[in-house]
Scaffold this active site. Structure first.
Site, PDB file in Angstrom:
ATOM      1  CG  ASN A   1      -2.101   0.840   1.156  1.00  0.00           C
ATOM      2  OD1 ASN A   1      -2.697   0.965   0.108  1.00  0.00           O
ATOM      3  ND2 ASN A   1      -2.479   1.428   2.270  1.00  0.00           N
TER       4      ASN A   1
ATOM      5  CB  ILE B   1      -4.339   2.653  -7.055  1.00  0.00           C
ATOM      6  CG1 ILE B   1      -4.235   2.212  -8.515  1.00  0.00           C
ATOM      7  CG2 ILE B   1      -4.346   1.448  -6.115  1.00  0.00           C
ATOM      8  CD1 ILE B   1      -2.952   1.474  -8.866  1.00  0.00           C
ATOM      9  N   PRO B   2      -6.916   3.906  -4.804  1.00  0.00           N
ATOM     10  CG  PRO B   2      -9.120   3.399  -4.264  1.00  0.00           C
ATOM     11  CD  PRO B   2      -8.077   3.192  -5.327  1.00  0.00           C
ATOM     12  CB  CYS B   3      -3.211   3.505  -1.100  1.00  0.00           C
ATOM     13  SG  CYS B   3      -2.444   5.073  -1.544  1.00  0.00           S
ATOM     14  CG  HIS B   4      -7.331   8.004  -0.122  1.00  0.00           C
ATOM     15  ND1 HIS B   4      -7.144   7.764  -1.476  1.00  0.00           N
ATOM     16  CD2 HIS B   4      -8.635   8.334   0.029  1.00  0.00           C
ATOM     17  CE1 HIS B   4      -8.288   7.959  -2.111  1.00  0.00           C
ATOM     18  NE2 HIS B   4      -9.206   8.304  -1.219  1.00  0.00           N
TER      19      HIS B   4
END
Length: 164
Positions: free
Chosen positions: A118, A127-130
């Site tokens: 991540n 790519i929504p790693c948050h």
């Protein structure tokens, strides 16, 4: 040929890099972020190449875009790419834990490795790693800083006025 551009948003400066195969880097240039991004001297500045991506990112930051339609080409290990695909499945406004992602890729004991993958995500937002948090519900690591991670989560959960 690799291209790049940089532009300002209400949240921070954004730097994009990529080529005809897709966007390979999206850097959120924040004062508290621990990730530094170097623009190679071999890359060519080309704002027009990223016009659609810029429009989509600005719409996202203004609360008007829930999904991105951007071709990405992130470079990483097979494991990292599996994690990034799982991250891409997290719906807008929802959160998952590292263990949730580990289960999604078929290895519920890999939460720590998921955290490392991540943290290496080269195209956050898209790519929504948050959207990944700790098992206890706390915000945990974000290469661009916890303050912007909190703003992104607030934005997605309807607190846009609290984000600026």
């Amino acid at each position: 040929m690799m291209y790049y551009t940089r532009f300002d948003t209400l949240f921070c400066e954004v730097i994009l890099a990529g080529n005809e195969k897709g966007l390979s880097h999206l850097h959120l240039n924040t004062p508290e972020g621990k990730r530094r991004f170097e623009i190679s001297k071999a890359w060519m500045l080309n704002h027009d190449f990223f016009a659609d991506s810029i429009t989509q990112i600005r719409a996202y930051f203004s609360g008007k875009r829930l999904k991105f339609n951007v071709t990405v080409n992130p470079q990483g290990t097979d494991f990292q790419k599996r994690v990034w695909r799982a991250l891409s499945e997290i719906p807008y406004g929802e959160l998952r834990t590292y263990k949730d992602i580990a289960k999604a890729i078929g290895n519920e004991n890999a939460a720590r490795a998921v955290g490392m993958a991540n943290s290496k995500n080269p195209v956050p937002l898209i790519i929504p790693c948050h959207r990944v948090i700790g098992a206890n519900g706390n915000l945990t690591g974000f290469a661009h800083g916890l303050a912007i991670k909190e703003k992104l989560i607030n934005l997605e959960q309807g607190g846009f006025t609290d984000c600026i």
